[in-house]
Design a protein around this motif. Structure first.
Motif, short mmCIF file in Angstrom:
data_model
loop_
_atom_site.label_atom_id
_atom_site.label_comp_id
_atom_site.label_asym_id
_atom_site.label_seq_id
_atom_site.Cartn_x
_atom_site.Cartn_y
_atom_site.Cartn_z
N TYR A 174 0.82 -1.22 0.00
CA TYR A 174 0.00 0.00 0.00
C TYR A 174 0.85 1.27 0.00
N GLN A 175 2.16 1.11 -0.20
CA GLN A 175 3.03 2.28 -0.23
C GLN A 175 2.62 3.23 -1.35
N GLY A 176 2.41 4.50 -1.01
CA GLY A 176 2.05 5.51 -1.98
C GLY A 176 0.63 5.41 -2.50
N SER A 177 -0.21 4.57 -1.90
CA SER A 177 -1.56 4.37 -2.41
C SER A 177 -2.50 5.51 -2.00
N THR A 178 -3.63 5.56 -2.67
CA THR A 178 -4.68 6.54 -2.39
C THR A 178 -5.98 5.81 -2.13
N THR A 179 -6.65 6.13 -1.04
CA THR A 179 -7.97 5.58 -0.76
C THR A 179 -9.01 6.67 -0.95
N ASN A 180 -9.97 6.40 -1.80
CA ASN A 180 -11.07 7.32 -2.05
C ASN A 180 -12.32 6.81 -1.34
N ILE A 181 -12.86 7.61 -0.45
CA ILE A 181 -14.13 7.29 0.21
C ILE A 181 -15.19 8.21 -0.36
N ILE A 182 -16.23 7.61 -0.91
CA ILE A 182 -17.30 8.38 -1.56
C ILE A 182 -18.56 8.27 -0.72
N ILE A 183 -19.12 9.40 -0.35
CA ILE A 183 -20.34 9.45 0.44
C ILE A 183 -21.44 10.06 -0.42
N TYR A 184 -22.50 9.29 -0.64
CA TYR A 184 -23.67 9.79 -1.35
C TYR A 184 -24.76 10.07 -0.31
N ALA A 185 -25.43 11.20 -0.43
CA ALA A 185 -26.59 11.48 0.42
C ALA A 185 -27.74 11.94 -0.47
N GLN A 186 -28.92 11.39 -0.22
CA GLN A 186 -30.09 11.73 -1.01
C GLN A 186 -31.26 12.07 -0.09
N GLY A 187 -32.14 12.92 -0.57
CA GLY A 187 -33.32 13.27 0.19
C GLY A 187 -34.55 13.37 -0.69
N VAL A 188 -35.69 12.98 -0.15
CA VAL A 188 -36.97 13.17 -0.83
C VAL A 188 -37.96 13.74 0.18
N GLN A 189 -39.00 14.36 -0.32
CA GLN A 189 -39.99 14.97 0.55
C GLN A 189 -40.67 13.92 1.43
N THR A 190 -41.09 14.34 2.60
CA THR A 190 -41.85 13.46 3.47
C THR A 190 -43.36 13.61 3.26
N ALA A 191 -43.80 14.76 2.78
CA ALA A 191 -45.23 15.02 2.61
C ALA A 191 -45.84 14.04 1.62
N ASN A 192 -46.90 13.33 2.06
CA ASN A 192 -47.59 12.38 1.20
C ASN A 192 -46.64 11.34 0.62
N ASN A 193 -45.66 10.94 1.41
CA ASN A 193 -44.64 10.03 0.88
C ASN A 193 -44.23 9.00 1.93
N GLY A 194 -45.18 8.24 2.41
CA GLY A 194 -44.91 7.12 3.30
C GLY A 194 -44.90 7.49 4.76
N GLU A 195 -45.17 6.48 5.59
CA GLU A 195 -45.18 6.67 7.04
C GLU A 195 -43.78 6.56 7.63
N THR A 196 -42.90 5.83 6.96
CA THR A 196 -41.52 5.68 7.41
C THR A 196 -40.60 5.90 6.22
N VAL A 197 -39.31 6.04 6.51
CA VAL A 197 -38.34 6.26 5.44
C VAL A 197 -38.30 5.08 4.48
N MET A 198 -38.58 3.87 4.98
CA MET A 198 -38.55 2.69 4.12
C MET A 198 -39.76 2.63 3.19
N ASP A 199 -40.79 3.42 3.47
CA ASP A 199 -41.95 3.48 2.60
C ASP A 199 -41.79 4.54 1.51
N ALA A 200 -40.83 5.43 1.66
CA ALA A 200 -40.71 6.59 0.78
C ALA A 200 -40.39 6.18 -0.66
#
Length: 201
Positions: free
Chosen positions: A164-190
């Protein structure tokens, strides 16, 4: 039409391991890009770190230098709702380890038949594994509020060797959001989540 938002944070951690010892030193660096907004749903990824004295500061843009194999580094990631309306939130973590020439290195190493993760990140309470590559924040996120921590540490295994000498580690974080209004009772229903983003350079 459901309003939706996608944010991509790219975290680049660069390693420079000395060849003089089997387990030596490397460099840790990051770059973050938070872009895309849509309608009244607007989120941001916030990153900070805890200092040895217990205080907190923004995670440095230049990253952390002279990090050591076997060490754990503070890396606190939260998602903030900077829009006008409540949102359901989900996030995904991906990472890769690359040689200086860009060829991939194993994320899981094997010694004597036993495997270990070279880099490991623990997702914290308040987020649940959706089984689809995403972690879902269990509570609706009101306008102006911030989630609990998605992660708080990045860990590097002490068994990292000179491959791993001289290596590069890339960590990618994706975040997404959708409206809660009229869109399911829980996040898993959205419904209405954006399609997966294509990782940027």
């Amino acid at each position: 039409m459901k309003k939706k938002i996608l944010i991509l944070a790219v975290v680049a951690l660069c390693f420079a391991i000395s060849a003089s010892e089997s387990f030596a030193y490397y460099t840790y660096k990051e770059k973050v890009h938070n872009v895309i907004t849509s309608g009244g749903i607007d989120i941001e990824i916030n990153e900070s770190m805890r200092l040895p004295d217990g205080s907190y500061t923004d995670f440095p843009e230049e990253g952390i230098k002279n990090a050591e194999p076997g060490a754990t580094y503070s890396k606190i990631v939260k998602v903030e709702n900077v829009g006008e309306h409540p949102a359901w939130i989900r996030a995904k973590l991906e990472y890769e380890i690359l040689k200086p020439n860009g060829d991939p290195l194993p994320i899981v190493k094997y010694i004597g038949g036993d495997g270990f993760e070279v880099v490991s990140i623990d997702v914290l309470d308040g987020w649940i594994d959706g089984g689809d590559g995403y972690y879902y924040y269990t509570e609706p996120l009101e306008a102006g509020e911030t989630t609990s921590s998605l992660i708080e540490h990045v860990k590097f295994d002490y068994r990292m060797d000179n491959a791993y000498q001289g290596s590069t580690t890339n960590i990618i974080i994706y975040a997404q959001g959708v409206q809660t209004a009229n869109n399911g009772e829980t996040v898993m229903d959205a419904l209405g989540w954006p399609a997966d983003a294509i990782k940027g350079e």
